[in-house]
Design an enzyme around this catalytic site. Structure first.
Site, mmCIF file in Angstrom:
data_model
loop_
_atom_site.group_PDB
_atom_site.id
_atom_site.type_symbol
_atom_site.label_atom_id
_atom_site.label_comp_id
_atom_site.label_asym_id
_atom_site.label_seq_id
_atom_site.Cartn_x
_atom_site.Cartn_y
_atom_site.Cartn_z
ATOM 1 N N ASP A 156 3.062 -9.954 1.510
ATOM 2 C CA ASP A 156 2.013 -9.355 2.344
ATOM 3 C C ASP A 156 2.417 -7.918 2.699
ATOM 4 O O ASP A 156 3.177 -7.686 3.636
ATOM 5 C CB ASP A 156 1.855 -10.228 3.602
ATOM 6 C CG ASP A 156 0.769 -9.731 4.539
ATOM 7 O OD1 ASP A 156 0.302 -8.594 4.374
ATOM 8 O OD2 ASP A 156 0.397 -10.492 5.446
ATOM 9 N N GLU A 169 0.228 4.714 -8.462
ATOM 10 C CA GLU A 169 0.574 6.141 -8.373
ATOM 11 C C GLU A 169 1.632 6.525 -9.405
ATOM 12 O O GLU A 169 2.695 5.913 -9.460
ATOM 13 C CB GLU A 169 1.091 6.435 -6.948
ATOM 14 C CG GLU A 169 1.353 7.906 -6.709
ATOM 15 C CD GLU A 169 1.711 8.219 -5.257
ATOM 16 O OE1 GLU A 169 1.194 7.543 -4.341
ATOM 17 O OE2 GLU A 169 2.512 9.143 -5.050
ATOM 18 N N LYS A 187 5.694 7.462 4.299
ATOM 19 C CA LYS A 187 4.758 7.019 3.241
ATOM 20 C C LYS A 187 5.479 7.029 1.896
ATOM 21 O O LYS A 187 5.303 6.134 1.065
ATOM 22 C CB LYS A 187 3.527 7.933 3.221
ATOM 23 C CG LYS A 187 2.405 7.450 2.325
ATOM 24 C CD LYS A 187 2.488 7.969 0.901
ATOM 25 C CE LYS A 187 1.319 7.478 0.065
ATOM 26 N NZ LYS A 187 1.419 7.891 -1.340
HETATM 27 C C1 MEV Z 1 3.497 11.004 -2.176
HETATM 28 O O1 MEV Z 1 2.917 9.774 -2.522
HETATM 29 C C2 MEV Z 1 4.719 10.819 -1.324
HETATM 30 C C3 MEV Z 1 5.326 12.104 -0.756
HETATM 31 O O2 MEV Z 1 4.335 12.842 -0.061
HETATM 32 C C4 MEV Z 1 6.446 11.682 0.171
HETATM 33 C C5 MEV Z 1 7.052 12.814 0.979
HETATM 34 O O3 MEV Z 1 6.363 13.830 1.230
HETATM 35 O O4 MEV Z 1 8.213 12.651 1.385
HETATM 36 C C6 MEV Z 1 5.826 12.999 -1.882
#
Ligand code: MEV
Length: 454
Positions: A286, A86, A270
């Site tokens: 892992d 990413e 995430k």
């Molecule tokens: C994108 O990979 C991660 C975000 O969505 C994290 C967040 O919203 O805090 C930008």
């Protein structure tokens, strides 16, 4: 291993070619030529090695291996290897590490590397009586677990405790769960603990008269936590037309959203895992185990929530902290088989798995800050639009030198179509600054991202 004092502020690192960056990083971290070659196409994981790692191997799949710069963790500068597909993640971590440096960098700590192994005991007429017996024979069971791995014992690891949990009304009747707490030192520890569990299971049946069913580690490794924190002076947060106070308060409000709402918390976490997984993957660990542990830990109160916390300090600065289970190893598994993972560990110059977990937690916190800062100000799409435009330019055949210029033109015109990219490509003529040998800056994929190292 001698730890070399390095300076992680590789200013302008993103302007270099991959080859130049690799050499500079290797020089900084005193990588051996063997480690260095692990980062090249020729020296990375071979098909033969891959064939020994999993079943039915037919090939390899490559991923970008980058380095986050500016990191200072527990007063030590460190170059952070990150493997991720990413865009903006490495740039975001680097830029936030640069901001955090102004407040002294990241402080990080960790608990002893104690994993939990679980034994499921069924067919017990009296759970309380069985629990009493297990506690009575605890030392014998721990001794048995310790006999499995004399090397681990010699290194100071081994069985630490036995904990019993009662489930009188499970769907299959009364159930007793035995937790073996097992210090795995510098390994991720799945193999050691599963072996120890299998070795104590017959004794547990003999002591209780019950029937052992599952014997497996728990990925909710909440005895093996890593923590990181940082403090950002408020003035450091100002950019463009945004005042530092405005950015700080916006970040705290954004965090509060994740704190109260599970839908937001999933995305917020995430973002944290964008940074954590990239280091976990780079070091051959892992990442599924780490993901499982992180999200289960985020739900430990019974409601899924934020793994991080952001607040305002008395002096007005922004402070943040992150705590999560991190079952990472620096020995065993892919960490020593994959030449790129070996190089990643050499770059990090970590001596223990705990140190690796601490740095990884700092990267997670930096990544969280990068996302919140962008979301709380101009949104993340600005950076993403230019990346998207660049991908369109590359897709119509633009060489790397042209792609950046075509992309910025498309963004300026707000016309992100292959047709426009094609027209711009046809009229493109390389200028001196677009010669890749002269300057790489225009080719940086995230040049317009607010998360970019500046
Ligand atoms: C994108 O990979 C991660 C975000 O969505 C994290 C967040 O919203 O805090 C930008």
């Amino acid at each position: 291993m001698d730890i070399k004092d390095i300076d992680s502020r590789l200013s302008g690192f993103y302007n270099l070619t991959p080859d130049m960056r690799r050499k500079l990083a290797a020089q900084h971290a005193s990588l051996s030529s063997e480690d260095l070659s692990g980062l090249t196409a020729q020296g990375s994981l071979s098909l033969e090695q891959a064939d020994l790692m999993i079943e039915n191997t037919i090939g390899l799949m490559a991923m970008p291996f980058g380095i986050a710069v500016y990191f200072r963790v527990n007063q030590r500068d460190v170059l952070v290897p990150m493997v991720i597909e990413e865009p903006s993640v490495v740039a975001g971590a680097s830029f936030m590490a640069k901001l955090a440096r102004k407040g002294g960098g990241f402080e990080a700590s960790s608990t002893e590397p104690v994993m939990i192994g679980q034994i499921q005991l069924l067919d017990l007429p009296d759970l309380q009586a069985a629990e009493n017996l297990l506690l009575e024979y605890k030392e014998r069971i721990l001794d048995q677990a310790n006999r499995c791995d004399s090397t681990l014992q010699r290194l100071g690891g081994g069985a630490r405790d036995l904990q019993i949990r009662r489930f009188p009304e499970s769907p299959v009747g009364p159930m007793l769960i035995v937790h073996l707490l097992y210090d795995v030192r510098d390994a991720m520890g799945a193999n050691s603990i599963n072996t120890a569990l299998e070795s104590i299971a017959p004794d547990i049946e003999a002591i209780t008269g019950g029937r052992v069913h599952l014997r497996i580690l728990s990925n909710l490794a909440d005895q093996r936590l890593a923590r990181a924190s940082c403090r950002i002076p408020v003035d450091t947060l100002a950019f463009n037309t945004y005042r530092g106070e405005q950015v700080r308060d916006g970040i705290i409000e954004a965090w509060a959203f994740a704190e109260v709402d599970s839908y937001r918390a999933a995305t917020h976490n995430k973002g944290i895992m964008n940074g954590i997984d990239a280091v976990v993957l780079a070091t051959g660990n892992d990442w599924r185990a780490v993901e499982a542990g992180a999200h289960a830990y985020a739900a430990r109160s019974g409601r899924y929530s934020s793994l991080s916390r952001w607040w305002k300090e008395e002096d007005g600065s922004l402070a943040g902290s992150l705590e999560l289970p991190l079952a990472l190893g620096i020995i065993g598994g892919a960490t020593r088989v994959n030449p790129a993972a070996k190089a990643a560990l050499a770059l990090l110059q970590v001596k223990t798995a705990r140190e690796l977990a601490e740095i990884t937690a700092a990267v997670g916190l930096a990544q969280n800050l990068a996302a919140l800062r962008a979301l709380a100000t101009e949104g993340i799409q600005r950076g993403h639009m230019s990346l998207h435009a660049r991908q369109i330019a590359v897709a119509v055949g633009a060489p790397a030198q042209a792609a950046a210029r075509i992309a910025s033109q498309m963004v300026a015109e707000q016309n992100l179509t292959p047709e426009r990219a094609q027209q711009l490509l046809e009229s493109w003529k390389p200028s001196a600054s677009e010669n890749p040998k002269n300057n790489r800056q225009e080719n940086n994929p995230s040049e317009n991202s607010q998360t970019l190292e500046k």
